[in-house]
Design a protein around this motif. Structure first.
Motif, mmCIF file in Angstrom:
data_model
loop_
_atom_site.group_PDB
_atom_site.id
_atom_site.type_symbol
_atom_site.label_atom_id
_atom_site.label_comp_id
_atom_site.label_asym_id
_atom_site.label_seq_id
_atom_site.Cartn_x
_atom_site.Cartn_y
_atom_site.Cartn_z
ATOM 1 N N GLY A 118 35.320 53.356 75.203
ATOM 2 C CA GLY A 118 35.343 51.992 74.705
ATOM 3 C C GLY A 118 33.979 51.330 74.746
ATOM 4 N N THR A 119 33.087 51.829 75.622
ATOM 5 C CA THR A 119 31.747 51.265 75.770
ATOM 6 C C THR A 119 30.673 52.150 75.151
ATOM 7 N N ASP A 120 30.727 53.469 75.441
ATOM 8 C CA ASP A 120 29.683 54.389 74.985
ATOM 9 C C ASP A 120 30.285 55.623 74.332
ATOM 10 N N ILE A 121 29.504 56.254 73.481
ATOM 11 C CA ILE A 121 29.814 57.573 72.940
ATOM 12 C C ILE A 121 28.827 58.558 73.544
ATOM 13 N N LYS A 122 29.337 59.555 74.260
ATOM 14 C CA LYS A 122 28.503 60.618 74.801
ATOM 15 C C LYS A 122 28.606 61.828 73.876
ATOM 16 N N ALA A 123 27.503 62.487 73.644
ATOM 17 C CA ALA A 123 27.506 63.656 72.761
ATOM 18 C C ALA A 123 26.537 64.695 73.296
ATOM 19 N N ALA A 124 26.861 65.963 73.044
ATOM 20 C CA ALA A 124 25.996 67.058 73.478
ATOM 21 C C ALA A 124 26.156 68.231 72.529
ATOM 22 N N ILE A 125 25.100 69.014 72.405
ATOM 23 C CA ILE A 125 25.184 70.322 71.756
ATOM 24 C C ILE A 125 25.266 71.357 72.862
ATOM 25 N N VAL A 126 26.241 72.247 72.749
ATOM 26 C CA VAL A 126 26.556 73.220 73.795
ATOM 27 C C VAL A 126 26.461 74.615 73.210
ATOM 28 N N LEU A 171 20.684 65.191 67.393
ATOM 29 C CA LEU A 171 20.592 66.186 68.459
ATOM 30 C C LEU A 171 20.154 67.543 67.914
ATOM 31 N N ALA A 172 20.699 67.917 66.751
ATOM 32 C CA ALA A 172 20.328 69.198 66.144
ATOM 33 C C ALA A 172 18.841 69.223 65.796
#
Length: 328
Positions: free
Chosen positions: A15-23, A56-57
């Motif tokens: 609801g506050t942040d979007i976390k994202a990662a490339i794995v 990120l890419a």
């Protein structure tokens, strides 16, 4: 980056942040970031996720075609088969065809799941639940979330609502009104929001407490735990009551499911062994003998990465399964 490597994007929408990662294929995070969640609706959030993937890419020189799939963890009621978010109160979404929207935007395979289920999958594959086929993960934050794995499979229920542990009834006669419209839910006794509310009420009544000096409003869970560790009676009472009801609810859940592990995660879990020991005392009091002897209550290992790792690895497995089906 070597051109032949395959990668997966994991996203945890809050609801506050979007976390994202490339794995990568082994579950190692190559690069990660987070941004504030847009309040402009699902389409705007999808655009944010596309931007995150591309940014990120680019940061680590990964081509779009090397991204095999995208996994998304969403708070609320999710149908992972149809790819629809039926309702997400935290985001203000209803009947959002998120899977189709993201497929059109990204051109990549997409998998969506409830955020608590994504987190328990992360711990199951790469964290505190590794090697265990029956486990529960409880996330303690503003609310109380839960993901359940039985015999190696996520339990979703007939309508995708399984795991609404925060709405277990623990104080039905005298309890406070919950956001769900019922009284006595676990979220009204043991969530961060409930603990802060009780601290503010004590301050407003003029009770002597360190919380008044520490924050003036008693408005953070950290204040409450810090005061409790310093022996403040008001803060200690709030913490012990929250732990007591959480332990009762966990004992009921363990008696029903007989998990091998119950993993505690989320922001409140940062209180560490101090809080875990109080929860376990209550759990031991109410769980059946065989259950309390054989159920380990342990802290989560992946922290804030559980959601993105669970989402990414689920995308990997879903993509691999689809490839196997196409080859048959």
């Amino acid at each position: 980056m070597k051109g032949g490597h395959r990668y997966y994007v994991g996203v945890d929408i809050g609801g506050t942040d979007i976390k994202a990662a490339i794995v990568d294929e082994t579950g190692q995070i190559v690069v990660r970031t987070e941004i504030p969640t847009s309040l402009e609706g699902a389409s705007a959030v999808c655009e944010q996720m596309l931007w995150l993937m591309e940014t990120l890419a680019e940061r680590c020189s990964i081509r779009r075609e090397q991204i095999e799939g995208i996994g998304i963890g969403v708070p609320g009621y999710v149908d992972p088969v149809q790819g629809v978010v039926h309702e997400s109160p935290n985001l203000g979404w209803k009947s959002v065809p998120l899977l189709d929207m993201l497929r059109r935007l990204t051109g990549r395979p997409v998998w969506i799941e409830n955020d608590a289920n994504a987190a328990v999958l992360g711990e199951y594959w790469l964290g505190a639940g590794a090697g265990v086929s029956d486990l529960v993960m409880i996330t303690l934050g503003t609310g109380v979330g839960c993901g359940i794995i039985a015999d190696g499979k996520v339990i979703r229920g007939a309508d995708g609502f399984a795991g609404e542990f925060g709405h277990t009834k623990v104080e039905t006669k005298t309890g406070n009104l919950c956001v769900c419209g019922k009284r006595g839910c676990l979220e009204t006794t043991s969530s961060g929001l409930a603990m802060v509310r009780k601290a503010r009420e004590a301050i407003q009544r003029g009770e002597q407490t360190l919380l008044t000096e520490m924050s003036g409003k008693g408005e953070t869970v950290k204040d409450i735990f810090d005061a409790a560790k310093r022996g403040d009676p008001i803060a200690s009472s709030i913490v012990r009551e929250a732990a007591f009801y959480l332990g009762v609810a966990m004992a009921n859940l363990a008696n029903l499911l007989n998990p091998r592990k119950m993993i505690i995660g989320g922001g409140i879990s940062a209180a560490g062994t101090f809080y875990l020991s109080l929860i376990e005392q209550s759990f031991q009091q109410f769980a059946l003998d065989v259950v309390r002897r054989n159920t380990a209550i342990v802290p989560a290992q992946l922290g804030n990465d559980a959601g993105v790792l669970g989402s990414a690895m689920a995308a990997k497995r879903s993509t691999a399964l689809n490839n196997e089906i196409q080859e048959v």
